[in-house]
Design an enzyme around this catalytic site. Sequence first.
Site, short mmCIF file in Angstrom:
data_model
loop_
_atom_site.label_atom_id
_atom_site.label_comp_id
_atom_site.label_asym_id
_atom_site.label_seq_id
_atom_site.Cartn_x
_atom_site.Cartn_y
_atom_site.Cartn_z
CD1 TRP A 101 -32.24 32.34 -3.15
CD2 TRP A 101 -29.75 31.68 -4.60
NE1 TRP A 101 -31.86 30.97 -4.23
CE2 TRP A 101 -31.17 30.60 -5.29
CE3 TRP A 101 -28.93 32.46 -4.87
CZ2 TRP A 101 -30.63 30.11 -5.90
CZ3 TRP A 101 -28.22 30.86 -5.97
CH2 TRP A 101 -29.80 29.86 -6.29
CG ASP A 168 -32.75 37.89 -5.77
OD1 ASP A 168 -33.81 38.37 -6.73
OD2 ASP A 168 -31.83 36.87 -5.30
CE LYS A 192 -35.17 29.99 -9.17
NZ LYS A 192 -33.38 30.37 -8.59
C1 LIG Z 1 -32.78 31.18 -8.20
C2 LIG Z 1 -32.28 32.15 -7.55
C3 LIG Z 1 -31.58 32.73 -7.37
C4 LIG Z 1 -29.67 32.79 -8.32
O1 LIG Z 1 -30.34 32.57 -9.46
P1 LIG Z 1 -29.14 32.33 -10.96
O2 LIG Z 1 -29.94 32.62 -12.40
O3 LIG Z 1 -29.84 30.92 -11.46
O4 LIG Z 1 -28.42 32.95 -10.73
C5 LIG Z 1 -31.19 34.05 -6.74
N1 LIG Z 1 -32.06 34.85 -6.53
C6 LIG Z 1 -32.75 34.31 -6.00
C7 LIG Z 1 -34.26 34.67 -5.11
C8 LIG Z 1 -33.39 32.82 -6.39
O5 LIG Z 1 -34.61 32.06 -6.45
#
Ligand SMILES: *Cc1c(COP(=O)(O)O)cnc(C)c1O
Length: 354
Positions: A101, A168, A192
């Site tokens: 990511w 993030d 998540k």
């Molecule tokens: C799942 C995830 C993403 C991607 O998320 P989307 O909403 O599918 O774009 C980005 N960063 C992390 C840390 C993730 O676990």
Amino acid sequence: MKIHNFSAGPAILPQYVLEASAAAVQDFANSGLSILEMSHRSKEIVAVMEEAEKLVKELLHLGDDYAVLFLTGGASSQFYMVPMNLLNEGEKGCYIDTGAWSAKAIKEVSNFGQVEALASSKETTYNYIPKDWTLPSDAKYLHITSNNTIYGTQYHDMPNPDCMLIADMSSEIFSRNFDATQFDLIYAGAQKNLGPAGTTLVIVKKEILGKVQRTVPTMLDYQTHIKKASAFNTPPVYPIYVCLLTLRWLQAKGGVAAMEAINKQKAALLYDEIDRNPIFKGTAAVEDRSMMNVTFVANNKAHEAAFMEYCTANGISGIKGHRSVGGFRASIYNAMPQESVAFLVELMQNFKPE
Ligand SMILES: *Cc1c(COP(=O)(O)O)cnc(C)c1O
């Protein structure tokens, strides 16, 4: 048979949230209408948006210098919205590369400014958080992925750089106490640890915006969404409502500090078994182990298929590790009950490979 959902995302939600969101599809707030067919300008939905924003701020102890947005496009859209809104051409965004990511975020930056990856743990399949790096003096911001969903690593000490700090937090938001006021921008895909897929939470310090010279397309400008309280266009009302239900549940549980105490216990239960059981071993550096995504493999690869089968036969779902790491990944987000973690541990103890 009870199914225990250890999926990394979309992931488990509290039972209360599932029941209340199902009821809202039939009749929302005694309106006689389904939440799915109501105007986003109705007073009921405006109240949902306002309460969700208020609860995010309360749970993270943030004041009105921050804006809370519910956007679309996933956390992945934040990979480019961040540099687009914060970097002028020639200005530098710095990143710590702690996984797939992070790497995807890094890839977007050169469309808007300069990018520097200060450190990376890629060579060891991202099994640790690099801590040995120096921030260049011309860094505009530092971006981290605070919890690495795929590899099961997590920052336990957040950096405190002399520039803007961006994170993030998709797979850990609201799972533990941290000083959110140290961050200038935080984003998290809801699916998540917060709600269903379809919305992304963005928390931004308002004063950092409006400083780039480029023309930012209206929908990609954070300020557009701040001015219109995430309703410039039709927001994903239903996913946001499900997030609101989770936020209410979190608050009723005692907030982020109470969640952290439970999450620590759940993680310790599982890591203790991984360390004790000669069949398994953890894949992440011990000091960087994630409280949310617990990654482990079998010492003997040949045992993995049998353990997977044993898990499936006993109602454990979503425990297969990401293909880049292999083995197993137990995602034990906020909504994961302690009993389910204890049940998985029991299976690990009872598992007798041939
Ligand atoms: C799942 C995830 C993403 C991607 O998320 P989307 O909403 O599918 O774009 C980005 N960063 C992390 C840390 C993730 O676990």
